[in-house]
Design a protein around this motif. Sequence first.
Motif, PDB file in Angstrom:
ATOM      1  N   TYR A   1       0.866  -1.081   0.158  1.00  0.00           N
ATOM      2  CA  TYR A   1      -0.008   0.027  -0.013  1.00  0.00           C
ATOM      3  C   TYR A   1       0.897   1.205  -0.101  1.00  0.00           C
TER       4      TYR A   1
ATOM      5  N   ARG B   1      -4.366   2.923  -2.402  1.00  0.00           N
ATOM      6  CA  ARG B   1      -5.127   2.000  -1.269  1.00  0.00           C
ATOM      7  C   ARG B   1      -6.640   1.900  -1.823  1.00  0.00           C
ATOM      8  N   TYR B   2      -7.323   1.432  -0.945  1.00  0.00           N
ATOM      9  CA  TYR B   2      -8.652   1.183  -1.050  1.00  0.00           C
ATOM     10  C   TYR B   2      -8.927   0.648  -2.700  1.00  0.00           C
ATOM     11  N   SER B   3      -9.828   1.296  -3.253  1.00  0.00           N
ATOM     12  CA  SER B   3     -10.150   0.800  -4.539  1.00  0.00           C
ATOM     13  C   SER B   3      -9.035   1.060  -5.707  1.00  0.00           C
ATOM     14  N   GLN B   4      -8.161   1.735  -5.602  1.00  0.00           N
ATOM     15  CA  GLN B   4      -6.824   1.867  -6.131  1.00  0.00           C
ATOM     16  C   GLN B   4      -5.575   1.211  -5.713  1.00  0.00           C
TER      17      GLN B   4
ATOM     18  N   LYS C   1      -5.410  -4.717  -6.173  1.00  0.00           N
ATOM     19  CA  LYS C   1      -6.852  -4.522  -6.640  1.00  0.00           C
ATOM     20  C   LYS C   1      -7.339  -5.823  -7.678  1.00  0.00           C
TER      21      LYS C   1
ATOM     22  N   TYR D   1      -8.042  -2.046   2.271  1.00  0.00           N
ATOM     23  CA  TYR D   1      -7.191  -0.996   2.179  1.00  0.00           C
ATOM     24  C   TYR D   1      -5.926  -1.161   1.476  1.00  0.00           C
TER      25      TYR D   1
ATOM     26  N   SER E   1     -12.671   4.762  -3.716  1.00  0.00           N
ATOM     27  CA  SER E   1     -11.922   5.881  -3.431  1.00  0.00           C
ATOM     28  C   SER E   1     -12.598   7.316  -4.098  1.00  0.00           C
ATOM     29  N   ASP E   2     -13.027   7.264  -5.214  1.00  0.00           N
ATOM     30  CA  ASP E   2     -13.409   8.589  -5.854  1.00  0.00           C
ATOM     31  C   ASP E   2     -14.793   8.959  -5.343  1.00  0.00           C
TER      32      ASP E   2
ATOM     33  N   GLY F   1      -9.976  14.127  -1.472  1.00  0.00           N
ATOM     34  CA  GLY F   1      -8.868  14.039  -0.760  1.00  0.00           C
ATOM     35  C   GLY F   1      -8.242  15.434  -0.295  1.00  0.00           C
TER      36      GLY F   1
ATOM     37  N   PHE G   1     -10.643  13.795   2.846  1.00  0.00           N
ATOM     38  CA  PHE G   1     -11.170  12.506   2.367  1.00  0.00           C
ATOM     39  C   PHE G   1     -12.699  12.418   3.063  1.00  0.00           C
TER      40      PHE G   1
END
Length: 284
Positions: free
Chosen positions: A139, A144-147, A151, A191, A238-239, A243, A247
């Motif tokens: 990470y 992180r997360y969806s990116q 993935k 994450y 994430s989108d 940010g 966030f």
Amino acid sequence: MAGVIWGLILLFSAGKKVLIVYGHQSSGSFNAAAKSAAVEVLTTQGCTVEVSDLYAMNFKATCTAEDITGEVKDAEHFKYAEETKLAWEEQKLSADIKEEHRKLTEADLVIFQFPMYWFSFPSIMKGWIDRVLTLGFAYSSEKRYSQGVFKDKKAILSFTTGSHESMFSANGINGDMNVTLWPIQNGILYYCGFQVLAPQIFWAPSYVTAEARGAMLEAWRTRLQGLLEEKAVSFAPSDYFDGEKGFQLKPEVQEEHADKEFGLTVGTHLGKALPPNNQMKAGV
């Protein structure tokens, strides 16, 4: 028809690689039986399966400077995440971490097989998480997360409990299992980008009959046949978050969900009722 379906499963699974991170002390345990069932079924489907048997490996659970070969950057103010990130970049991590990195890099699916201790992993498996999911490798603030880094990989928690299912309900003394799973499934697996499959929970096997335990294992064996094709549970991508503003959920996302009965997820619930089984079943 059954033969056609099995043929499609074999075709889809052929060449896939699976890592089982296994954390139980006894070869005679229910967890051992669940692990062995996974190895057998997935191998039969044409998968290559590796097992990290943490107790057999005497896997070191503590995060120390010993995880780095050679000198560290700042011994007086040692910061594990930063030091191991640098060591990863310079190929100076300890051999055991490098080997787990290899397994994880190659895996299409990771199964965590363990007994739930204190509503979480056993310490030896938490040590695997702490040491193997290295900053940079697993990470970063950008990935992180969806990116996230992983993935394109799937992960699943397969575990036993010491309490009956009713005790882990919304009205039960232990609380909703969906809430218990959120820090693990969202805060660790998702994450790092994993597509998190619905958990395989073996409820209180120590307190049921041998026949009931056999039925649990048979259900797991059946599920394993199509596991690699399953959809993941739902998380907010994430989108959805801004940010530049801490966030927080973007206003348009909040507006879209303003009139809905339930929140987005167990954690990002918008002050609404928790979405039922958000951490227990595949997303729709």
